[in-house]
Design a protein around this motif. Structure first.
Motif, PDB file in Angstrom:
ATOM      1  N   LEU A  34       0.887  -1.196  -0.027  1.00 31.38           N
ATOM      2  CA  LEU A  34       0.026  -0.063   0.122  1.00 31.38           C
ATOM      3  C   LEU A  34       0.871   1.249  -0.098  1.00 31.38           C
ATOM      4  O   LEU A  34       1.697   1.595   0.979  1.00 31.38           O
ATOM      5  N   THR A  35       0.780   2.053  -1.100  1.00 31.96           N
ATOM      6  CA  THR A  35       1.578   3.239  -1.136  1.00 31.96           C
ATOM      7  C   THR A  35       0.596   4.498  -1.135  1.00 31.96           C
ATOM      8  O   THR A  35      -0.202   4.346  -1.719  1.00 31.96           O
ATOM      9  N   VAL A  36       0.798   5.414  -0.218  1.00 34.73           N
ATOM     10  CA  VAL A  36      -0.064   6.442   0.124  1.00 34.73           C
ATOM     11  C   VAL A  36       0.580   7.854   0.120  1.00 34.73           C
ATOM     12  O   VAL A  36       1.692   8.001   0.560  1.00 34.73           O
ATOM     13  N   ARG A  37      -0.028   8.646  -0.614  1.00 35.14           N
ATOM     14  CA  ARG A  37       0.174  10.208  -0.489  1.00 35.14           C
ATOM     15  C   ARG A  37      -0.793  10.843   0.162  1.00 35.14           C
ATOM     16  O   ARG A  37      -1.783  10.607   0.096  1.00 35.14           O
ATOM     17  N   GLY A  38      -0.238  11.332   1.459  1.00 33.52           N
ATOM     18  CA  GLY A  38      -1.315  12.185   2.320  1.00 33.52           C
ATOM     19  C   GLY A  38      -1.735  11.255   3.085  1.00 33.52           C
ATOM     20  O   GLY A  38      -2.823  10.649   2.939  1.00 33.52           O
TER      21      GLY A  38
END
Length: 187
Positions: A34-38
């Motif tokens: 899981l790659t998240v921005r913010g």
């Protein structure tokens, strides 16, 4: 069950924003990565239709990319026995979501990397990750409560027990929905 499957298919095609009302039934969500921005994390209390209070950790993601997605709920059906509704996708090409919130009761992650991490931020002052607009207006939201945030994060080997998941958009390539006899919860 058919309604859940229809909602899952509509979400995958981008026709319907992902939104589940809390029933009190827990379900599993797992992901290879899981790659998240913010990113944001804060405490909240969800309420079931029976007015039972369920304490949760709300994980907020402005934009998320999910590989190896699995969601499962195990239900006991009178006369038919135990069945598992299972949604999978994001194997060949990752799933993508925006403004996603997972109301979790437990979480485990094999490997976590945070960039621009702030721990101990007042929930009312979270800015790097989203806060569910419905939560801000809830009597259970404490603007002075402890929150965490990060500019970005990468999580591997994610396993979550949740009571609700919602998203502004949720695109799931290769979505597969199946109803199987027995307990086949996500690994």
């Amino acid at each position: 069950m058919a309604a859940c499957a229809s909602v899952g298919i509509a979400m995958a095609q981008g026709v319907l924003a992902a939104s589940f009302f809390i029933s009190g039934q827990k379900f599993q969500v797992t992901a290879d990565s899981l790659t998240v921005r913010g990113f944001s994390l804060y405490g909240m209390v969800d309420v079931t239709r029976k007015h039972e209070l369920v304490p949760v950790m709300v994980n907020g993601f402005r934009h998320a990319t999910v590989s190896g997605l699995c969601q499962s709920v195990v239900v006991d059906i009178p006369v038919l026995g135990t069945r598992t509704l299972r949604l999978t996708g994001g194997d060949g090409r990752p799933a993508e979501a925006s403004d996603m919130f997972i109301d979790a009761t437990t979480e485990t992650v094999k490997d976590a990397t945070f960039n621009g991490l702030d721990i101990g931020v007042a929930q009312g002052a979270l800015t790097k990750g989203p806060v569910d607009p419905g939560d801000r207006n809830s009597r259970f939201f404490d603007p002075d409560g402890v929150g965490h945030q990060a500019a970005s994060t990468t999580l591997k080997g994610v396993r979550v027990s949740a009571v609700a998941l919602s998203a502004g958009t949720f695109s799931i390539p290769g979505l597969r929905v199946q109803l199987d006899q027995g307990n086949h919860a996500c690994p």
